[in-house]
Design a protein around this motif. Structure first.
Motif, mmCIF file in Angstrom:
data_model
loop_
_atom_site.group_PDB
_atom_site.id
_atom_site.type_symbol
_atom_site.label_atom_id
_atom_site.label_comp_id
_atom_site.label_asym_id
_atom_site.label_seq_id
_atom_site.Cartn_x
_atom_site.Cartn_y
_atom_site.Cartn_z
ATOM 1 N N GLY A 89 0.765 -1.242 0.000
ATOM 2 C CA GLY A 89 0.000 0.000 0.000
ATOM 3 C C GLY A 89 0.793 1.287 0.000
ATOM 4 N N ASP A 90 2.080 1.244 -0.338
ATOM 5 C CA ASP A 90 2.864 2.475 -0.392
ATOM 6 C C ASP A 90 2.461 3.277 -1.632
ATOM 7 O OD1 ASP A 90 5.398 3.972 0.684
ATOM 8 O OD2 ASP A 90 5.627 3.860 -1.507
ATOM 9 N N ILE A 91 1.977 4.480 -1.411
ATOM 10 C CA ILE A 91 1.439 5.312 -2.491
ATOM 11 C C ILE A 91 2.486 5.610 -3.561
ATOM 12 C CG2 ILE A 91 0.422 7.563 -3.048
ATOM 13 C CD1 ILE A 91 -0.721 7.529 -0.119
ATOM 14 N N ALA A 92 3.681 6.031 -3.132
ATOM 15 C CA ALA A 92 4.725 6.386 -4.097
ATOM 16 C C ALA A 92 5.123 5.179 -4.941
ATOM 17 C CB ALA A 92 5.939 6.966 -3.383
ATOM 18 N N ALA A 93 5.214 4.018 -4.324
ATOM 19 C CA ALA A 93 5.578 2.814 -5.073
ATOM 20 C C ALA A 93 4.530 2.507 -6.136
ATOM 21 C CB ALA A 93 5.738 1.636 -4.113
ATOM 22 N N VAL A 94 3.269 2.706 -5.798
ATOM 23 C CA VAL A 94 2.192 2.424 -6.756
ATOM 24 C C VAL A 94 2.304 3.362 -7.961
ATOM 25 C CG1 VAL A 94 -0.309 2.374 -7.114
ATOM 26 C CG2 VAL A 94 0.647 1.495 -4.970
ATOM 27 N N TYR A 95 2.446 4.666 -7.732
ATOM 28 C CA TYR A 95 2.494 5.559 -8.898
ATOM 29 C C TYR A 95 3.815 5.470 -9.641
ATOM 30 C CZ TYR A 95 4.498 9.432 -5.974
ATOM 31 O OH TYR A 95 5.252 10.217 -5.143
ATOM 32 N N LYS A 96 4.894 5.106 -8.970
ATOM 33 C CA LYS A 96 6.163 4.938 -9.690
ATOM 34 C C LYS A 96 6.100 3.718 -10.606
ATOM 35 C CE LYS A 96 9.246 7.138 -9.820
ATOM 36 N NZ LYS A 96 9.518 8.253 -10.759
ATOM 37 N N LEU A 97 5.431 2.659 -10.189
ATOM 38 C CA LEU A 97 5.214 1.533 -11.091
ATOM 39 C C LEU A 97 4.359 1.981 -12.282
ATOM 40 C CD1 LEU A 97 4.594 -1.434 -8.639
ATOM 41 C CD2 LEU A 97 6.519 -1.173 -10.228
ATOM 42 N N GLY A 98 3.365 2.823 -12.012
ATOM 43 C CA GLY A 98 2.561 3.389 -13.097
ATOM 44 C C GLY A 98 3.422 4.158 -14.082
ATOM 45 N N ASP A 99 4.393 4.911 -13.551
ATOM 46 C CA ASP A 99 5.323 5.640 -14.426
ATOM 47 C C ASP A 99 6.131 4.670 -15.287
ATOM 48 O OD1 ASP A 99 4.493 8.043 -13.278
ATOM 49 O OD2 ASP A 99 6.321 8.297 -12.073
ATOM 50 N N MET A 100 6.580 3.572 -14.677
ATOM 51 C CA MET A 100 7.396 2.606 -15.418
ATOM 52 C C MET A 100 6.608 2.016 -16.593
ATOM 53 S SD MET A 100 9.659 0.700 -12.478
ATOM 54 C CE MET A 100 11.085 0.305 -13.513
ATOM 55 N N TYR A 101 5.334 1.754 -16.385
ATOM 56 C CA TYR A 101 4.493 1.247 -17.482
ATOM 57 C C TYR A 101 4.156 2.341 -18.488
ATOM 58 C CZ TYR A 101 3.736 -3.344 -15.371
ATOM 59 O OH TYR A 101 3.908 -4.610 -14.888
ATOM 60 N N ARG A 102 4.010 3.559 -18.016
ATOM 61 C CA ARG A 102 3.642 4.652 -18.913
ATOM 62 C C ARG A 102 4.806 5.043 -19.823
ATOM 63 N NH1 ARG A 102 -0.448 7.747 -19.287
ATOM 64 N NH2 ARG A 102 -0.318 9.670 -20.451
ATOM 65 N N TYR A 103 6.003 5.134 -19.246
ATOM 66 C CA TYR A 103 7.143 5.677 -19.982
ATOM 67 C C TYR A 103 8.054 4.616 -20.585
ATOM 68 C CZ TYR A 103 5.489 9.899 -17.758
ATOM 69 O OH TYR A 103 4.699 10.935 -17.335
ATOM 70 N N GLY A 104 7.694 3.326 -20.442
ATOM 71 C CA GLY A 104 8.418 2.286 -21.144
ATOM 72 C C GLY A 104 9.585 1.660 -20.397
ATOM 73 N N ALA A 115 -4.462 2.090 -14.276
ATOM 74 C CA ALA A 115 -4.958 1.392 -13.083
ATOM 75 C C ALA A 115 -4.095 1.696 -11.864
ATOM 76 C CB ALA A 115 -5.001 -0.114 -13.340
ATOM 77 N N LEU A 116 -2.787 1.761 -12.056
ATOM 78 C CA LEU A 116 -1.890 2.057 -10.932
ATOM 79 C C LEU A 116 -2.043 3.507 -10.464
ATOM 80 C CD1 LEU A 116 1.146 0.008 -12.203
ATOM 81 C CD2 LEU A 116 -0.062 -0.381 -10.035
ATOM 82 N N TYR A 117 -2.165 4.438 -11.409
ATOM 83 C CA TYR A 117 -2.380 5.833 -11.031
ATOM 84 C C TYR A 117 -3.694 5.989 -10.264
ATOM 85 C CZ TYR A 117 1.356 7.467 -14.197
ATOM 86 O OH TYR A 117 2.558 7.716 -14.830
ATOM 87 N N LYS A 118 -4.711 5.307 -10.729
ATOM 88 C CA LYS A 118 -6.012 5.383 -10.061
ATOM 89 C C LYS A 118 -5.917 4.801 -8.642
ATOM 90 C CE LYS A 118 -10.894 4.661 -11.081
ATOM 91 N NZ LYS A 118 -11.836 4.186 -12.113
ATOM 92 N N ARG A 119 -5.213 3.683 -8.507
ATOM 93 C CA ARG A 119 -5.026 3.077 -7.177
ATOM 94 C C ARG A 119 -4.256 4.031 -6.258
ATOM 95 N NH1 ARG A 119 -6.727 0.882 -2.950
ATOM 96 N NH2 ARG A 119 -5.275 -0.413 -1.832
ATOM 97 N N ALA A 120 -3.203 4.633 -6.775
ATOM 98 C CA ALA A 120 -2.428 5.589 -5.976
ATOM 99 C C ALA A 120 -3.297 6.776 -5.564
ATOM 100 C CB ALA A 120 -1.205 6.066 -6.758
ATOM 101 N N PHE A 121 -4.124 7.242 -6.483
ATOM 102 C CA PHE A 121 -5.018 8.364 -6.186
ATOM 103 C C PHE A 121 -5.971 8.003 -5.046
ATOM 104 C CE2 PHE A 121 -9.031 10.632 -6.730
ATOM 105 C CZ PHE A 121 -8.604 11.953 -6.827
ATOM 106 N N ILE A 122 -6.570 6.832 -5.121
ATOM 107 C CA ILE A 122 -7.502 6.397 -4.065
ATOM 108 C C ILE A 122 -6.782 6.294 -2.725
ATOM 109 C CG2 ILE A 122 -8.911 4.444 -3.280
ATOM 110 C CD1 ILE A 122 -9.585 4.017 -6.327
ATOM 111 N N LEU A 123 -5.585 5.709 -2.727
ATOM 112 C CA LEU A 123 -4.798 5.634 -1.486
ATOM 113 C C LEU A 123 -4.471 7.035 -0.973
ATOM 114 C CD1 LEU A 123 -2.306 2.768 -2.451
ATOM 115 C CD2 LEU A 123 -4.073 2.653 -0.665
ATOM 116 N N ALA A 124 -4.147 7.940 -1.895
ATOM 117 C CA ALA A 124 -3.774 9.303 -1.504
ATOM 118 C C ALA A 124 -4.957 10.073 -0.931
ATOM 119 C CB ALA A 124 -3.187 10.053 -2.704
#
Length: 197
Positions: A89-104, A115-124
């Motif tokens: 449930g670490d918020i930063a880890a969730v959105y950083k994984l989202g970045d990895m999928y977004r930016y290749g 999905a990861l950004y949305k999950r991070a948003f809900i946690l935030a």
């Protein structure tokens, strides 16, 4: 053995007690070292804290690997850290994984990123007082999926204001890495204000 004090006289605040645990001491000392640019010390302290089960330290260690802070860039190790921390449930880890999928950095997959950004948003939104990570989760949704914010029942303008305010707070407390994020957040906020006029 008889105590010479009345236990009811002492109010042990669980949060204060938690802040004094050794893993959090290592985490905080590691964060201070990171802000000073002493990445070797930061990594050593983050590893100690993470070994004690601190998920924020594990997530922070991912940043060190990702950006090569006094160590070679190792995006696989960063991903491993973030995946473990995200599961917990670490918020930063969730959105950083989202970045990895977004930016290749991982095989590009915008659906996973979304999905990861949305999950991070809900946690935030459940931890919006945490201005070290919540604003970054908010900003990603504001930039890439703003309509989702309204669909979830939140005001985009309120989220943007919270984002800017949170980033300003962490900069005021000495965060040396948030100037660009603040500029991005202000741009998004101004665009939303223009849309309201």
């Amino acid at each position: 053995m008889k105590n010479d004090y009345n236990e009811d006289e002492f109010n042990f605040d669980d949060e204060v007690y938690e802040e004094l645990t050794q893993d959090k001491i290592y985490l905080n000392e590691g964060a201070d070292a990171y802000q000073r640019g002493d990445y070797e010390t930061a990594i050593r302290l983050y590893k100690k804290s993470a070994d004690m089960g601190n998920i924020t330290a594990l997530s922070n260690l991912g940043y060190c690997y990702y950006y090569g802070r006094s160590i070679p860039v190792d995006k696989d190790k960063a991903r491993e850290c973030w995946e473990k921390a995200a599961i917990l449930g670490d918020i930063a880890a969730v959105y950083k994984l989202g970045d990895m999928y977004r930016y290749g950095d991982l095989p590009q997959n915008l659906d996973f990123s979304h999905a990861l950004y949305k999950r991070a948003f809900i946690l935030a939104t459940d931890n919006s007082e945490n201005y070290y990570v919540a604003p970054d989760a908010f900003l990603r949704m504001l930039k890439y999926y703003p309509d989702d914010i309204a669909e979830m029942g939140y005001s985009k303008l309120t989220i943007a204001l919270s984002c800017v305010t949170g980033i300003k707070k962490r900069i005021a407390e000495g965060d040396n890495y948030s100037a660009k994020v603040l500029a991005d957040a202000k741009t998004v906020l101004l665009k939303l204000i223009d849309e309201q006029i």
